[in-house]
Design a protein around this motif. Structure first.
Motif, PDB file in Angstrom:
ATOM      1  N   PHE B   9       0.840  -1.202   0.000  1.00  0.00           N
ATOM      2  CA  PHE B   9       0.000   0.000   0.000  1.00  0.00           C
ATOM      3  C   PHE B   9       0.872   1.249   0.000  1.00  0.00           C
ATOM      4  O   PHE B   9       1.885   1.319   0.691  1.00  0.00           O
ATOM      5  N   LYS B  10       0.472   2.238  -0.779  1.00  0.00           N
ATOM      6  CA  LYS B  10       1.106   3.545  -0.703  1.00  0.00           C
ATOM      7  C   LYS B  10       0.095   4.597  -1.177  1.00  0.00           C
ATOM      8  O   LYS B  10      -0.914   4.256  -1.796  1.00  0.00           O
ATOM      9  N   ASN B  11       0.396   5.848  -0.851  1.00  0.00           N
ATOM     10  CA  ASN B  11      -0.528   6.911  -1.243  1.00  0.00           C
ATOM     11  C   ASN B  11      -0.685   6.942  -2.758  1.00  0.00           C
ATOM     12  O   ASN B  11       0.287   6.801  -3.488  1.00  0.00           O
ATOM     13  N   GLY B  12      -1.932   7.107  -3.219  1.00  0.00           N
ATOM     14  CA  GLY B  12      -2.192   7.193  -4.645  1.00  0.00           C
ATOM     15  C   GLY B  12      -2.497   5.844  -5.289  1.00  0.00           C
ATOM     16  O   GLY B  12      -2.944   5.797  -6.436  1.00  0.00           O
ATOM     17  N   PRO B  21     -13.935   1.613  -7.461  1.00  0.00           N
ATOM     18  CA  PRO B  21     -12.532   2.037  -7.511  1.00  0.00           C
ATOM     19  C   PRO B  21     -12.252   3.166  -6.522  1.00  0.00           C
ATOM     20  O   PRO B  21     -13.043   4.098  -6.421  1.00  0.00           O
ATOM     21  N   CYS B  22     -11.132   3.030  -5.807  1.00  0.00           N
ATOM     22  CA  CYS B  22     -10.761   4.011  -4.790  1.00  0.00           C
ATOM     23  C   CYS B  22      -9.289   4.346  -4.911  1.00  0.00           C
ATOM     24  O   CYS B  22      -8.519   3.576  -5.476  1.00  0.00           O
ATOM     25  N   VAL B  43      -9.326   6.072   2.255  1.00  0.00           N
ATOM     26  CA  VAL B  43      -9.477   5.972   0.805  1.00  0.00           C
ATOM     27  C   VAL B  43     -10.558   6.907   0.301  1.00  0.00           C
ATOM     28  O   VAL B  43     -11.522   7.214   1.001  1.00  0.00           O
ATOM     29  N   LYS B  44     -10.357   7.358  -0.939  1.00  0.00           N
ATOM     30  CA  LYS B  44     -11.369   8.200  -1.581  1.00  0.00           C
ATOM     31  C   LYS B  44     -12.031   7.384  -2.683  1.00  0.00           C
ATOM     32  O   LYS B  44     -11.342   6.802  -3.532  1.00  0.00           O
TER      33      LYS B  44
END
Lengths: 326, 189
Positions: B9-12, B21-22, B43-44
């Protein structure tokens, strides 16, 4: 600019000052500073702590021997205690596989000390005394809070951690909106206790003061003695400051037979979880067999202590070169 | 099916959560010194913009989302869909109103914007932070009118309405900050 340190120069100065204060503290108390090997032929069996391994070769053509980077200096320090060295402390780097985050770096600095003939309750007082020597003034004047594991769960998660069923622990997590955890099995009691501790309880602990959480479930005894209360509890404590776990201590288990059973139990759990098999530290068990004096011991994370002193929220800010830049 | 383990996991990073989808916005490892480690992420949701927190047992894997941010040129709208063209392949994509969202207020023919493709279908359109648009309609400002806070409404060529200073007249070009929908200055052709 990966060549640059991630900590400011003030953080380097503060760390050096903190280490000086700690060494002076132990010199005053006549606790001997020791060093033990970083590389060991045995590893930590704890199913939730993974050792990094390294390969040694006597010559370029000879076979490779496996060594494990220590995850804590506990085992060789106990061998020193069994040999009659008296009170000892050590400040060293330790290494843990896969631990990286806001509060974790795969290599970090640990202060560990052992006090023969000192009860773990008295050791908690000594931990507070040391930490108050180095923390900012507001922590020096504030009182220490002592909260049993059970009371903390009852107060902040509204559940009894010893008598609740695993199903009730899960319902408690769901009730607080943290019950959806992919991968966490519905029979992993300690997993759910860890979830409740990290997600509901921890953030209330040590807010502008020192909070000692003590007397843990026996399933989380690790290397602590078990006291036959009803229900029985592990004589283990953790220190929290600002919601951060700073130290972990035990009334040390001195019984070699029980210690071997715990190691073997760890290895069975590791096998069930599909983790690598690791060699038990037989030297440490031999030392217990010979006789470990009744003692308490504690390990304290120096980097996290520096974080609290500097008032920063990420461990990188107190490290020169974190793992990503090492 | 591609998956990511919590240690990747990492940002983006784009992942699938609840079948949507996030994008990972923030992450942390939460681990008691002796006990189970958890990976906590913020998450967005790319379609709705909603941000939620999730916790995984460390070592778990989640499905990767086939999401790509692509620079495209806006061509035109036929009322139902907004049409974009990929700058390198000249392939055309049609985005529906959900995907375009607020960006429709700022889209002018031939503008370049970021189109987020999920399984090769547009799900979000991001306009540049600043766009230059012409004032289509605005009443002349009344000098000394302080009740309206020294501004007046103006309708832009795209139909969007923004508050502009009194001295701005019809036919002028202005710069608008698309993140706030506010006037950011006069502009030249």
């Amino acid at each position: 600019m990966d060549w640059q340190p991630t900590s400011r120069l003030e953080a380097l100065q503060q760390r050096a000052d903190t280490l000086n204060t700690i060494r002076a503290f132990f010199a005053r108390k006549r606790v001997l500073e020791v060093e033990t090997p970083y590389l060991s032929c045995a590893a930590n069996t704890d199913p939730y702590i993974d050792s990094l391994d390294a390969w040694y070769q006597a010559t370029i053509s000879s076979g490779k021997e496996i060594r494990y980077l220590h995850t804590s200096p506990e085992f060789p320090m106990k061998r020193l205690l069994a040999s009659g060295c008296g009170s000892i402390f050590q400040i060293c780097k330790v290494f843990r596989q896969g631990e990286q985050g806001r509060l974790h770096n795969p290599e970090f600095t640990m202060l560990e000390w052992y006090r023969p003939d000192m009860h773990y309750r008295a050791l908690m007082e000594e931990v507070a005394e040391l930490v108050q020597c180095v923390l900012p003034v507001e922590y020096q004047v504030s009182s220490c809070e002592h909260l049993s594991y059970r009371d903390a769960f009852e107060r902040y998660a509204d559940i009894h951690p010893f008598t609740a069923s695993t199903k009730e622990l899960i319902e408690c997590a769901q009730h607080h909106g943290v019950g959806d955890v992919p991968g966490l099995s519905s029979d992993d009691r300690d997993g759910w206790l860890s979830l409740l501790l990290t997600h509901l309880v921890e953030r209330h602990l040590g807010i502008s003061k020192l909070t000692f959480l003590y007397d843990f479930p026996i399933s989380q005894a690790s290397l602590a003695n078990i006291r036959q209360d009803s229900p029985p509890v592990a004589e283990r404590f953790e220190l929290y400051v600002n919601g951060i776990e700073l130290a972990n201590g035990f009334q040390e288990l001195t019984d070699a037979r029980i210690q071997r059973e715990r190691f073997e139990h760890d290895l069975r759990v590791r096998q069930e979880k599909g983790l690598t098999d690791v060699p038990i530290d037989e030297n440490m068990l031999d030392a217990l067999e010979h006789g470990l004096p009744s003692c308490s011991g504690v390990a304290l994370g120096i980097d996290r202590l520096c974080m609290i002193i500097m008032g920063v929220s990420c461990i990188d800010e107190v490290l020169t070169f974190p793992f990503g830049r090492a | 099916m591609a998956t990511y383990s919590t240690n990747e996991f990492k940002n983006g990073l784009k992942v699938m959560i609840d079948g949507e989808p996030c994008s990972i916005q923030d992450l942390d490892v939460v681990k008691p010194g002796k006990g189970q480690a958890f990976t906590r992420i913020k998450v967005k949701f790319l379609k709705t913009g909603r941000v939620v927190e999730r916790t995984y047992k460390s070592g778990e894997s989640i499905e990767a989302a086939d999401v790509m941010d692509t620079e495209m040129q806006y061509l035109y709208t036929d009322g139902d869909a907004w049409h974009f063209m990929h700058q390198d392949t000249f392939e055309q994509y049609a985005a529906d109103a959900n995907a375009v969202g607020d960006a429709s207020k700022w889209l002018k023919d031939q503008d370049i914007c970021d189109v987020t493709l999920f399984n090769n279908v547009p799900i979000a359109v991001t306009t540049p932070n600043f766009v230059v648009l012409k004032i289509a309609e605005s009443d002349p400002g009344v000098r000394g009118d302080t009740a309206s806070g020294g501004g007046k409404p103006a309708t832009l060529e795209t139909g969007a309405v923004v508050r502009v200073p009194l001295f701005i007249e019809e036919g002028e070009l202005i710069k608008v900050d698309t993140r706030t929908g506010e006037y950011a200055g006069r502009a030249k052709e």
